[in-house]
Structure formats: structure tokens, C-alpha cells
Design a protein around this motif. Structure first.
Motif, PDB file in Angstrom:
ATOM      1  N   ALA A   1       6.048 -12.203  39.638  1.00 27.17           N
ATOM      2  CA  ALA A   1       4.741 -11.571  39.862  1.00 27.17           C
ATOM      3  C   ALA A   1       3.658 -12.532  39.381  1.00 27.17           C
ATOM      4  CB  ALA A   1       4.658 -10.251  39.108  1.00 27.17           C
ATOM      5  N   GLY A   2       2.677 -12.779  40.231  1.00 30.34           N
ATOM      6  CA  GLY A   2       1.608 -13.706  39.892  1.00 30.34           C
ATOM      7  C   GLY A   2       1.955 -15.156  40.187  1.00 30.34           C
ATOM      8  N   ILE A   3       3.193 -15.422  40.621  1.00 31.06           N
ATOM      9  CA  ILE A   3       3.624 -16.782  40.972  1.00 31.06           C
ATOM     10  C   ILE A   3       3.925 -16.854  42.467  1.00 31.06           C
ATOM     11  CG2 ILE A   3       5.341 -18.594  40.577  1.00 31.06           C
ATOM     12  CD1 ILE A   3       5.773 -17.417  37.749  1.00 31.06           C
ATOM     13  N   VAL A   4       4.867 -16.010  42.911  1.00 28.85           N
ATOM     14  CA  VAL A   4       5.215 -15.900  44.330  1.00 28.85           C
ATOM     15  C   VAL A   4       4.253 -14.884  44.950  1.00 28.85           C
ATOM     16  CG1 VAL A   4       7.038 -15.104  45.911  1.00 28.85           C
ATOM     17  CG2 VAL A   4       7.630 -16.513  43.928  1.00 28.85           C
ATOM     18  N   PRO A   5       3.791 -15.115  46.184  1.00 30.61           N
ATOM     19  CA  PRO A   5       2.855 -14.156  46.798  1.00 30.61           C
ATOM     20  C   PRO A   5       3.386 -12.720  46.729  1.00 30.61           C
ATOM     21  CG  PRO A   5       3.060 -16.096  48.175  1.00 30.61           C
ATOM     22  CD  PRO A   5       4.096 -16.229  47.083  1.00 30.61           C
ATOM     23  N   GLN A   6       2.510 -11.800  46.370  1.00 29.24           N
ATOM     24  CA  GLN A   6       2.906 -10.399  46.221  1.00 29.24           C
ATOM     25  C   GLN A   6       3.443  -9.828  47.529  1.00 29.24           C
ATOM     26  OE1 GLN A   6       2.925  -9.046  43.097  1.00 29.24           O
ATOM     27  NE2 GLN A   6       4.157  -7.443  44.069  1.00 29.24           N
ATOM     28  N   THR A   7       2.932 -10.301  48.660  1.00 27.43           N
ATOM     29  CA  THR A   7       3.424  -9.818  49.954  1.00 27.43           C
ATOM     30  C   THR A   7       4.912 -10.128  50.111  1.00 27.43           C
ATOM     31  OG1 THR A   7       2.636 -11.888  50.934  1.00 27.43           O
ATOM     32  CG2 THR A   7       1.219  -9.938  51.169  1.00 27.43           C
ATOM     33  N   TYR A   8       5.331 -11.295  49.652  1.00 23.98           N
ATOM     34  CA  TYR A   8       6.744 -11.686  49.719  1.00 23.98           C
ATOM     35  C   TYR A   8       7.577 -10.782  48.818  1.00 23.98           C
ATOM     36  CZ  TYR A   8      10.900 -14.638  49.816  1.00 23.98           C
ATOM     37  OH  TYR A   8      12.171 -15.099  49.976  1.00 23.98           O
ATOM     38  N   LEU A   9       7.108 -10.582  47.577  1.00 23.26           N
ATOM     39  CA  LEU A   9       7.837  -9.748  46.622  1.00 23.26           C
ATOM     40  C   LEU A   9       7.922  -8.306  47.108  1.00 23.26           C
ATOM     41  CD1 LEU A   9       6.359 -11.128  43.278  1.00 23.26           C
ATOM     42  CD2 LEU A   9       8.555 -11.705  44.336  1.00 23.26           C
ATOM     43  N   ASP A  10       6.825  -7.790  47.668  1.00 22.66           N
ATOM     44  CA  ASP A  10       6.808  -6.409  48.152  1.00 22.66           C
ATOM     45  C   ASP A  10       7.763  -6.211  49.323  1.00 22.66           C
ATOM     46  OD1 ASP A  10       4.936  -5.786  46.221  1.00 22.66           O
ATOM     47  OD2 ASP A  10       3.228  -5.816  47.610  1.00 22.66           O
ATOM     48  N   ALA A  11       7.996  -7.261  50.099  1.00 22.96           N
ATOM     49  CA  ALA A  11       8.869  -7.160  51.276  1.00 22.96           C
ATOM     50  C   ALA A  11      10.350  -7.200  50.905  1.00 22.96           C
ATOM     51  CB  ALA A  11       8.544  -8.281  52.265  1.00 22.96           C
ATOM     52  N   MET A  12      10.661  -7.588  49.690  1.00 26.35           N
ATOM     53  CA  MET A  12      12.066  -7.638  49.263  1.00 26.35           C
ATOM     54  C   MET A  12      12.606  -6.213  49.127  1.00 26.35           C
ATOM     55  SD  MET A  12      12.025 -10.590  46.326  1.00 26.35           S
ATOM     56  CE  MET A  12      13.801 -10.847  46.338  1.00 26.35           C
ATOM     57  N   SER A  13      13.875  -6.025  49.521  1.00 26.24           N
ATOM     58  CA  SER A  13      14.492  -4.708  49.353  1.00 26.24           C
ATOM     59  C   SER A  13      15.912  -4.871  48.857  1.00 26.24           C
ATOM     60  CB  SER A  13      14.483  -3.928  50.671  1.00 26.24           C
ATOM     61  OG  SER A  13      15.459  -4.439  51.565  1.00 26.24           O
TER      62      SER A  13
END
Length: 171
Positions: free
Chosen positions: A28-40
Motif C-alpha cells: 500500500a502506497g508503493i504499488v498502485p492502489q488500482t492494482y492492489l484492489d484488483a487482486m483477489s
């Protein structure tokens, strides 16, 4: 205290949850939040099931078991890419612990077991890659004897280029 064993097919969903939650917390705060949010967890588990079913894997997957089942996961094996040393080099591909259990020694237990297994396989050193801005992970690996060796590589996440630094230590 957690104990370590080989990952089994029955651990796939738990490991996927550890990995996805680990990414979302650590990056969080390093990798784009959109990428992290798309992980499942479901998507990660599907990929892991496919990988797990392939014969002839050279990598080792270990889980740390706690009171609630798997609480940490490490994957290691032969170094991918041009070997950065004179002797055989292993690589820690991934290490994640449930975010609410970080700091309790689980990651170190997993790392110590991975080191022992790599050494048993004939590797003389271990390498791994850490995002340049992931200072917590860098401190963890430095305490475990790793040092940055000057190598870097870039990965792109949702159009954002992030740099990883290579760390090494003797086994």
C-alpha cells in the motif's frame, strides 16, 4: 509458535489469502492502489492450483502453521536468470505472513527453513528481490544477513514502473 511444513493442495486457498492480503498490506502506497484492489483470493488461488498441478516443479513451497492453520508462506528454488555468483545460487521468490501477525517471528522461521532446504539442495547463496520503496522488507532481510548487491530490475504495475533491488547472502 508456528511450525513449518511443505505446502499441500489443501493449503492453496489459505496461501492465496496470505499472498493477496500480504501484497495489499505491504505494498500500500508503493504499488498502485488500482492494482492492489484488483487482486483477489479467488484469482490467486486459481493460478496457484494450476501451478500446483504441474509436474516437475523445482521450487519449494512451505507454509507456517499457527492456531488458525496456515499463517505464512515462502516459495524458493533455483535462481531465475543469470546467476549472480560463482557457486550455485538459490532464490527466495516470495515470502508473506498474514498482516496481523507480522513481527511475531513467523517470517524468520519460514526464511530459516528455506535457507536450510536450499543449502541441502546444494545452493551456496540465496538471492531475492525487494521493491526499492519497501523499507520494512529491506530491514527484515538485512537482519537475516542479506545485503543489497547493486543489481536492480524494473516491473510495471498498472502503468507505473517500480524498481526492485537484489539482495544476497551466503547460506
Amino acid at each position: 509458535m508456528a511450525h513449518v511444513r511443505e505446502m499441500e493442495a489443501a493449503d492453496i486457498e489459505a496461501v492465496a489469502a496470505i499472498r493477496v492480503r500480504g501484497w495489499q498490506a505491504a505494498y500500500a502506497g508503493i504499488v498502485p492502489q488500482t492494482y492492489l484492489d484488483a487482486m483477489s483470493v479467488e484469482g490467486d488461488a486459481a493460478q496457484r492450483r494450476q501451478w500446483f498441478s504441474q509436474p516437475g516443479q523445482e521450487s519449494r513451497n512451505l507454509v507456517a502453521l499457527g492456531d488458525r492453520g496456515p499463517v505464512g508462506w515462502i516459495c524458493c528454488g533455483p535462481y531465475r536468470g543469470e546467476v549472480p555468483g560463482p557457486g550455485p545460487v538459490g532464490e527466495v521468490y516470495a515470502l508473506y505472513v498474514l498482516p496481523d501477525l507480522i513481527g511475531q517471528g513467523i517470517g524468520r522461521i519460514l526464511l530459516d527453513e528455506a535457507h536450510a532446504q536450499m543449502k541441502d539442495q546444494g545452493f551456496e547463496a540465496s538471492a531475492l528481490w525487494v521493491l526499492r520503496d519497501n523499507h520494512r522488507a529491506q530491514r527484515f532481510y538485512e537482519r537475516a544477513g542479506y545485503q543489497a548487491d547493486g543489481a536492480a530490475q524494473d516491473d510495471v504495475y498498472d502503468g507505473i514502473t517500480l524498481t526492485e533491488l537484489r539482495y544476497q547472502r551466503m547460506l
